[in-house]
Design a protein around this motif. Structure first.
Motif, PDB file in Angstrom:
ATOM      1  N   SER A  37       0.971  -1.033   0.021  1.00 19.94           N
ATOM      2  CA  SER A  37       0.082  -0.025   0.005  1.00 19.94           C
ATOM      3  C   SER A  37       0.856   1.351  -0.074  1.00 19.94           C
ATOM      4  O   SER A  37       0.498   2.380  -0.714  1.00 19.94           O
ATOM      5  CB  SER A  37      -0.799  -0.106   1.157  1.00 19.94           C
ATOM      6  N   MET A  38       1.784   1.176   0.901  1.00 14.15           N
ATOM      7  CA  MET A  38       2.816   2.238   0.827  1.00 14.15           C
ATOM      8  C   MET A  38       3.652   2.605  -0.524  1.00 14.15           C
ATOM      9  O   MET A  38       3.721   3.758  -0.886  1.00 14.15           O
ATOM     10  CB  MET A  38       3.845   2.093   1.821  1.00 14.15           C
ATOM     11  N   LEU A  39       3.969   1.446  -1.020  1.00 14.90           N
ATOM     12  CA  LEU A  39       4.690   1.569  -2.455  1.00 14.90           C
ATOM     13  C   LEU A  39       3.675   2.400  -3.642  1.00 14.90           C
ATOM     14  O   LEU A  39       3.740   2.963  -4.353  1.00 14.90           O
ATOM     15  CB  LEU A  39       5.284   0.355  -2.838  1.00 14.90           C
ATOM     16  N   PHE A  40       2.443   1.519  -3.376  1.00 12.13           N
ATOM     17  CA  PHE A  40       1.375   2.287  -4.316  1.00 12.13           C
ATOM     18  C   PHE A  40       0.998   3.505  -4.146  1.00 12.13           C
ATOM     19  O   PHE A  40       1.027   4.405  -4.989  1.00 12.13           O
ATOM     20  CB  PHE A  40       0.059   1.375  -4.212  1.00 12.13           C
ATOM     21  N   PHE A  41       1.233   3.972  -2.872  1.00  3.00           N
ATOM     22  CA  PHE A  41       0.654   5.480  -2.646  1.00  3.00           C
ATOM     23  C   PHE A  41       1.757   6.367  -3.013  1.00  3.00           C
ATOM     24  O   PHE A  41       1.527   7.280  -3.799  1.00  3.00           O
ATOM     25  CB  PHE A  41       0.656   5.674  -1.149  1.00  3.00           C
ATOM     26  N   MET A  42       3.100   5.876  -2.745  1.00  3.70           N
ATOM     27  CA  MET A  42       4.173   6.586  -3.206  1.00  3.70           C
ATOM     28  C   MET A  42       4.021   6.708  -4.828  1.00  3.70           C
ATOM     29  O   MET A  42       4.622   7.854  -5.323  1.00  3.70           O
ATOM     30  CB  MET A  42       5.631   6.208  -2.747  1.00  3.70           C
ATOM     31  N   ALA A  43       3.970   5.456  -5.464  1.00  2.00           N
ATOM     32  CA  ALA A  43       3.905   5.574  -7.003  1.00  2.00           C
ATOM     33  C   ALA A  43       2.799   6.518  -7.323  1.00  2.00           C
ATOM     34  O   ALA A  43       3.012   7.475  -8.503  1.00  2.00           O
ATOM     35  CB  ALA A  43       3.827   4.090  -7.544  1.00  2.00           C
ATOM     36  N   VAL A  44       1.719   6.407  -6.667  1.00  2.00           N
ATOM     37  CA  VAL A  44       0.532   7.476  -7.174  1.00  2.00           C
ATOM     38  C   VAL A  44       0.947   9.001  -6.896  1.00  2.00           C
ATOM     39  O   VAL A  44       0.928   9.952  -7.754  1.00  2.00           O
ATOM     40  CB  VAL A  44      -0.811   7.134  -6.477  1.00  2.00           C
ATOM     41  N   SER A  45       1.522   9.151  -5.725  1.00  2.00           N
ATOM     42  CA  SER A  45       1.978  10.519  -5.709  1.00  2.00           C
ATOM     43  C   SER A  45       3.066  11.008  -6.380  1.00  2.00           C
ATOM     44  O   SER A  45       2.923  12.120  -6.880  1.00  2.00           O
ATOM     45  CB  SER A  45       2.603  10.388  -4.055  1.00  2.00           C
ATOM     46  N   LEU A  46       3.977   9.991  -6.590  1.00  2.00           N
ATOM     47  CA  LEU A  46       5.092  10.570  -7.748  1.00  2.00           C
ATOM     48  C   LEU A  46       4.387  10.821  -9.300  1.00  2.00           C
ATOM     49  O   LEU A  46       4.801  12.036  -9.698  1.00  2.00           O
ATOM     50  CB  LEU A  46       6.164   9.362  -7.741  1.00  2.00           C
ATOM     51  N   ALA A  47       3.495   9.992  -9.333  1.00  2.00           N
ATOM     52  CA  ALA A  47       2.869  10.160 -10.687  1.00  2.00           C
ATOM     53  C   ALA A  47       2.106  11.672 -10.742  1.00  2.00           C
ATOM     54  O   ALA A  47       2.081  12.470 -11.654  1.00  2.00           O
ATOM     55  CB  ALA A  47       1.831   9.230 -11.062  1.00  2.00           C
ATOM     56  N   ILE A  48       1.516  11.835  -9.568  1.00  2.00           N
ATOM     57  CA  ILE A  48       0.684  13.141  -9.550  1.00  2.00           C
ATOM     58  C   ILE A  48       1.518  14.303  -9.487  1.00  2.00           C
ATOM     59  O   ILE A  48       1.393  15.268 -10.191  1.00  2.00           O
ATOM     60  CB  ILE A  48      -0.211  13.152  -8.304  1.00  2.00           C
ATOM     61  N   ILE A  49       2.491  14.133  -8.605  1.00  2.00           N
ATOM     62  CA  ILE A  49       3.778  15.393  -8.476  1.00  2.00           C
ATOM     63  C   ILE A  49       4.272  15.550  -9.867  1.00  2.00           C
ATOM     64  O   ILE A  49       4.821  16.522 -10.206  1.00  2.00           O
ATOM     65  CB  ILE A  49       4.804  14.964  -7.627  1.00  2.00           C
ATOM     66  N   PHE A  50       4.746  14.412 -10.652  1.00  2.00           N
ATOM     67  CA  PHE A  50       5.307  14.596 -12.023  1.00  2.00           C
ATOM     68  C   PHE A  50       4.526  15.021 -13.078  1.00  2.00           C
ATOM     69  O   PHE A  50       4.864  15.910 -13.603  1.00  2.00           O
ATOM     70  CB  PHE A  50       5.710  13.013 -12.535  1.00  2.00           C
ATOM     71  N   GLY A  51       2.877  14.759 -13.141  1.00  2.00           N
ATOM     72  CA  GLY A  51       2.095  15.416 -13.887  1.00  2.00           C
ATOM     73  C   GLY A  51       2.058  16.854 -13.563  1.00  2.00           C
ATOM     74  O   GLY A  51       1.956  17.727 -14.614  1.00  2.00           O
ATOM     75  N   ILE A  52       2.057  17.274 -12.362  1.00  2.00           N
ATOM     76  CA  ILE A  52       1.879  18.537 -12.047  1.00  2.00           C
ATOM     77  C   ILE A  52       3.168  19.295 -12.090  1.00  2.00           C
ATOM     78  O   ILE A  52       3.122  20.396 -12.965  1.00  2.00           O
ATOM     79  CB  ILE A  52       1.781  18.853 -10.320  1.00  2.00           C
ATOM     80  N   ALA A  53       4.194  18.837 -12.383  1.00  2.00           N
ATOM     81  CA  ALA A  53       5.524  19.223 -12.575  1.00  2.00           C
ATOM     82  C   ALA A  53       5.443  19.605 -14.086  1.00  2.00           C
ATOM     83  O   ALA A  53       5.843  20.733 -14.644  1.00  2.00           O
ATOM     84  CB  ALA A  53       6.600  18.625 -12.093  1.00  2.00           C
ATOM     85  N   VAL A  54       5.064  18.628 -14.848  1.00  2.00           N
ATOM     86  CA  VAL A  54       5.078  18.577 -16.129  1.00  2.00           C
ATOM     87  C   VAL A  54       4.233  19.568 -16.808  1.00  2.00           C
ATOM     88  O   VAL A  54       4.470  20.553 -17.752  1.00  2.00           O
ATOM     89  CB  VAL A  54       4.871  17.243 -16.884  1.00  2.00           C
ATOM     90  N   ALA A  55       3.053  19.532 -16.241  1.00  2.00           N
ATOM     91  CA  ALA A  55       1.952  20.877 -16.582  1.00  2.00           C
ATOM     92  C   ALA A  55       2.499  22.000 -16.237  1.00  2.00           C
ATOM     93  O   ALA A  55       2.370  23.015 -17.024  1.00  2.00           O
ATOM     94  CB  ALA A  55       0.651  20.401 -15.825  1.00  2.00           C
ATOM     95  N   ALA A  56       3.294  22.349 -15.141  1.00  2.00           N
ATOM     96  CA  ALA A  56       3.778  23.572 -14.641  1.00  2.00           C
ATOM     97  C   ALA A  56       4.857  23.986 -15.571  1.00  2.00           C
ATOM     98  O   ALA A  56       4.977  25.126 -15.777  1.00  2.00           O
ATOM     99  CB  ALA A  56       4.278  23.340 -13.070  1.00  2.00           C
ATOM    100  N   LEU A  57       5.656  22.977 -16.126  1.00  2.00           N
ATOM    101  CA  LEU A  57       6.808  23.277 -16.654  1.00  2.00           C
ATOM    102  C   LEU A  57       6.233  23.840 -18.152  1.00  2.00           C
ATOM    103  O   LEU A  57       6.586  24.729 -19.028  1.00  2.00           O
ATOM    104  CB  LEU A  57       7.797  22.230 -17.150  1.00  2.00           C
TER     105      LEU A  57
END
Length: 625
Positions: free
Chosen positions: A26-46
């Protein structure tokens, strides 16, 4: 016992291991989702950052191109020197404007390029309103009258009508008198139907509208009609202005030409064909070019058996008018006929000579071109004519062959050459067209609007832009008015011991004072250009010729700084008493006493700017990339 205890221990620890694994997953899944969200936000921001940066660069590119265009516009409008490619640098970035065209118009294209965010702008620039004044005096069909040896045109004169002078007025250039215009100005000669006239109470009066193509007095009206039976009573003929698509009636109605005919003047009766009737018209007021008028046949009685029939045409080929019937034209009630009368209106334009009143007559230092040259015209140059008064040793012809040195100062006192049977000069239109005058009015009306104004006793006032004055303008008693644009006065303009001047920003451009009524300029009123030698103030009156009062009246103007063009397209100009202006144009012109017109070469190409940049008009401004 031992076996049982061990089994019990095993069964209690296995779920704990599975629970830890699940938590880890669960922790790994949460971290993966969080990283995906963070990466998506970063890409959109960039991405948004890059877009914002590109848009910012694009705006900067547009402003850079716009700045380059505006710099080039200033150079053109202010008559500054410029190259085919002008470059401007702002903040380390440069833009080049390509300028193509000539003095009548230019196309300007500029590119802004900041970090490859390219924007391009295109502007089409056309020259403003201008005119060419070729002659010191340009005269319409009502001709020119000069009185007194002090009256002088320094330059040439072109007149579409008679030139008359007495007591030795002088032209330093040539004199041209035109006469080949067709006096039949307005006509409709087709016939496909007819209408009854004076047969019943509803057709007691008849009217036909028309629009003259030039300003001149009416001379005669020709209409086609016939009698039915034996009508009695004379018919009055009147020419009236238009008012609401019908002849003007009421107080103040001006008369332009009157006549009449009797039934005996009509030489044909039904069933014979229609015949022409010529009616002489009195000269009261001239008809004004481009203005609608009506000729009215005013009957005094009707009779069902004794009346007239008027020839009509229904094809609509005469676009400048229409025919109507009325029971009483003074009532203003009319019925349209959807047809035009068969008619032919002649104007008084056959005075085609230059003449002198007495032995001094008129002195022309240059050549004379006219159908007829009078006995008392003294020519220092050559004579081009069909008729000339005098013999090889007397009169105008004699003077032409042997001019005296007192009248024609050396080297003008050499013998001139007569050219008999020369072509008569053709009429030449006045310099400004009706469309140009309308454009000047429209431009002046585009600015501020103020009520009538009086400046006096040293008051000063500046108009910052084009101005329409609804009423009269008076500048008197040392008052000073400065103009930064053309003005339009709906009433009368009076300048008496005041000053009207153009702002220096006009530079080589000229300004226009448009007056709907009379312009009266006298007593050392100063009308001053920008200070540039080619800058003039043009007084443009739209008032017509009338029995009393002049469209433009100038007198006592002797300031060397005064730079005046007097222009009356529909009216007359009177110049008198010690004045000097630079060009005069009018339907009729009179010079008296020591009035002088001194033509300048810059008048051949006058630009009527409106303020410092009004001489150029931006016809198109658009982004092309």
């Amino acid at each position: 016992m031992l076996r049982i205890r061990l089994h019990s221990q095993s069964t209690t620890r296995a779920p704990q291991r599975r629970s830890g694994q699940a938590a880890m997953i669960s922790m790994l899944f949460f971290m993966a989702v969080s990283l995906a969200i963070i990466f998506g936000i970063a890409v959109a921001a960039l991405r948004e950052t890059r877009i914002a940066h590109t848009n910012h660069d694009a705006r900067r590119s547009y402003y850079l191109a716009e700045a380059a265009i505006e710099d080039a516009l200033y150079r053109v409008q202010a008559s500054k020197p410029f190259d085919a490619n002008e470059t401007i640098t702002i903040g380390g970035f440069s833009s080049t404007v390509a300028i193509t065209g000539d003095g009548d118009g230019y196309t300007l294209e500029a590119e802004g390029d900041i970090d490859s965010a390219i924007r391009r702008i295109s502007v089409i620039l056309e020259n403003g309103i201008g005119a060419s004044f070729t002659y010191g005096a340009h005269v319409g069909w009502l001709g020119m009258d000069l009185n007194n040896s002090g009256a002088r045109i320094v330059g040439s004169v072109y007149s579409n009508g008679l030139i008359h002078g007495e007591n030795g007025p002088r032209f330093t250039g040539d004199a041209w008198v035109a006469s080949n215009a067709d006096p039949s100005d307005q006509k409709q000669l087709g016939q496909s139907s007819s209408t009854d006239f004076r047969r019943a109470s509803a057709n007691m009066d008849f009217a036909q509208s028309f629009v003259p193509s030039l300003t001149a007095y009416p001379k005669e009206l020709r209409i086609w009609l016939r009698k039915v039976g034996s009508p009695s009573n004379n018919v009055s003929v009147k020419i009236r202005e238009d008012s609401g698509q019908k002849p003007y009636v009421g107080s103040g109605a001006l008369e332009f030409g009157n006549g009449s005919f009797s039934p005996n003047d009509v030489g044909c009766a039904a069933p014979a064909d229609f015949c022409q009737l010529t009616i002489a018209l009195s000269n009261i007021n001239p008809l004004i070019e481009g203005t609608k008028y009506w000729f009215v046949l005013d009957g005094s009685a009707f009779n069902a058996s004794n009346y007239f029939e008027i020839a009509l045409h229904t094809d609509g080929s005469y676009s400048d008018g229409t025919a109507m019937l009325s029971g009483d034209w003074q009532s203003g009630t009319w019925a349209g006929l959807s047809a035009d009368a068969k008619f032919d209106l002649h104007l008084e334009i056959d005075q085609n000579r230059i003449e002198g009143e007495n032995n001094n007559g008129i002195i022309v230092e240059g050549d004379v071109h006219a159908y007829e040259i009078d006995q008392n015209v003294k020519i220092c140059g050559n004579g081009y004519y069909t008729l000339i008064e005098g013999t090889p040793t007397t009169g105008s012809l004699g003077f032409l062959n042997d001019p005296d040195s007192n009248t024609c100062a050396p080297p003008l006192d050499t013998d001139g050459t007569p050219f008999p049977s020369s072509p008569t000069p053709e009429p030449v239109d006045l310099p400004l067209t009706l469309e140009t005058i309308g454009a000047l009015v429209e431009r002046a009306d585009s600015g501020d609007i103020i009520p009538g104004l009086t400046l006096q006793n040293g008051q000063t006032r500046t108009f910052d832009r084009e101005t329409k004055i609804e009423g009269d303008l008076r500048v008197e008693s040392n008052a000073v008015l400065t103009l930064n644009g053309d003005i339009h006065i709906t009433g009368q303009f009076t300048c008496d011991s005041g000053t009207v001047r153009l702002d220096p920003a006009f530079d080589s451009g000229s300004g226009v004072i448009i007056v709907d009524d009379r312009a009266v300029i006298n007593n050392q009123c100063d009308l001053i250009g920008s200070g540039h030698q080619d800058s003039y103030v043009m007084i443009l009156s739209r008032a017509p010729v009338r029995e009393s009062g002049n469209a433009i009246h100038l007198r006592n103007l002797s300031n060397a700084l005064t730079k005046v063009i007097a222009y009356a397209h529909f009216g007359d100009v009177l110049l008198e008493n010690n004045l000097t202006i630079h060009q005069v144009t009018g339907v009729q012109i009179r010079l008296q006493n020591s009035a002088e017109v001194v033509y300048e070469s810059g008048l051949a190409n006058v630009s009527f700017t409106s303020g410092p940049t009004g001489g150029w008009v931006v016809q198109q401004w658009r982004e092309i990339e």
